[in-house]
Design an enzyme around this catalytic site. Sequence first.
Site, PDB file in Angstrom:
ATOM      1  N   ARG A 229       1.054  -1.594   0.000  1.00 30.51           N
ATOM      2  CA  ARG A 229       0.229  -0.181  -0.233  1.00 30.51           C
ATOM      3  C   ARG A 229       0.951   1.267  -0.433  1.00 30.51           C
ATOM      4  NH1 ARG A 229      -3.716  -3.083  -1.168  1.00 30.51           N
ATOM      5  NH2 ARG A 229      -5.516  -3.093  -0.800  1.00 30.51           N
ATOM      6  N   ASP A 253       3.951  -0.131  -7.288  1.00 25.29           N
ATOM      7  CA  ASP A 253       2.617  -0.778  -7.737  1.00 25.29           C
ATOM      8  C   ASP A 253       1.871  -0.850  -7.521  1.00 25.29           C
ATOM      9  OD1 ASP A 253       1.373  -2.379  -9.871  1.00 25.29           O
ATOM     10  OD2 ASP A 253       0.683  -3.457  -7.453  1.00 25.29           O
ATOM     11  N   GLU A 258      -2.687   7.188  -5.224  1.00 23.90           N
ATOM     12  CA  GLU A 258      -2.949   6.437  -6.347  1.00 23.90           C
ATOM     13  C   GLU A 258      -4.498   7.125  -6.271  1.00 23.90           C
ATOM     14  OE1 GLU A 258      -1.839   3.196  -5.004  1.00 23.90           O
ATOM     15  OE2 GLU A 258      -4.385   2.288  -5.844  1.00 23.90           O
ATOM     16  N   HIS A 290      -1.051  -0.282  -9.628  1.00 19.33           N
ATOM     17  CA  HIS A 290      -1.843  -1.411  -8.986  1.00 19.33           C
ATOM     18  C   HIS A 290      -1.966  -2.125  -9.465  1.00 19.33           C
ATOM     19  CE1 HIS A 290      -3.874  -1.204  -4.919  1.00 19.33           C
ATOM     20  NE2 HIS A 290      -3.775  -2.753  -5.138  1.00 19.33           N
TER      21      HIS A 290
END
Length: 329
Positions: A229, A253, A258, A290
């Site tokens: 996260r 990622d 985000e 993600h």
Amino acid sequence: MDVAVFSTKSYDRQFLEPAAGPHALRFLEVRLTPATAVLARGAGAACAFVNDQVSAAVLAEFKSLGVRLVALRSAGFNNVDLAAAKRLGIAIARVPAYSPDAVAEHTLAMILALNRNIPRAWLRVREGNFSLEGLLGFNLHGRSVGIIGTGQIGAAVARIMLGFGCTVLAHDPMPDATLGVRYLGFEELLLASDIITLHCPLTPQTHHMIDAAAIARMKRGVMLINTSRGAIVDTPAVIAGLKSGAIGHLGLDVYEEEAGLFFEDMSDQVISDDVFARLLTFPNVLVTGHQAFLTVEALTAIAQTTIANISAFEATGRALHEVAPPGVA
Ligand code: NAD
């Protein structure tokens, strides 16, 4: 049961529709926010993903609409106000394990892509540039890999790294003795690792766990990977670490901010997040939006478990994988 599915993408629909059974799924493209929660009117359950806001305001709206269950299509539940859910009597269910290998293998894809400069090499070859200058990599064999969080995903990463002949170090308040890795304190792991990869959940304890002080303890030129996260990492501190050379490679990622970017096509828009834009300027940074969960196997498992949660809730009043309210083990 009628289910309002928020943040629907084509791939969600592709896997949820065949798994739906008796449930009527209403696919909504909008993200769940206090302004869009009303779209769940008439549904007994809402289905949400990682950047949906399952906040106190959203849950209060759900309560007034008669929504009794929020079925998350994710393992993480840091976007849910669990205290408000408990107060309002709304059950929260999640998908605790849906192919940890999907995320572990994406983590490896990032490590190998950075380690051997694959994105830069690919761009060069497309341009007819076959020079190897600046593409020097290093072997993974014999390197120390520090895994923070050895739950399902971290354990899968550990097994892969052991296969590469790495020394696997780990930090977790709940060590797994069966893994055959060496557990260290957080600071010891930072000092000893050539590669550090994050696989703990986002909690108040892990928020900005990787900050300037943590980076200062790492080996100079360390590779840092975050597929967990975004907010586990303090991004401005990481940018300072990249500028000074303290961090040699960075693979992300996930990103703290985000929610306004990822999962959408923003290619014809100006990116207004200057911190994110700065990250994209470094030659030794690799960002994916993600996507670590995005495999056929993971999406099949997510759809099946999400529907099983809804079916069990409808039949018994309890979902299969309910998230315990705060203070309940
Ligand atoms: P898990 O619950 O199986 O494992 C988490 C581990 O972290 C546990 O062993 C726990 O003891 C440990 N932990 C908790 N606090 C810690 C701390 N302060 N320091 C070190 N370790 C700590 O979870 P999982 O299925 O392995 O998933 C891990 C995380 O990966 C999830 O919380 C989620 O945020 C993230 N995730 C990302 C994607 C993606 O697509 N990028 C997909 C799935 C999950």
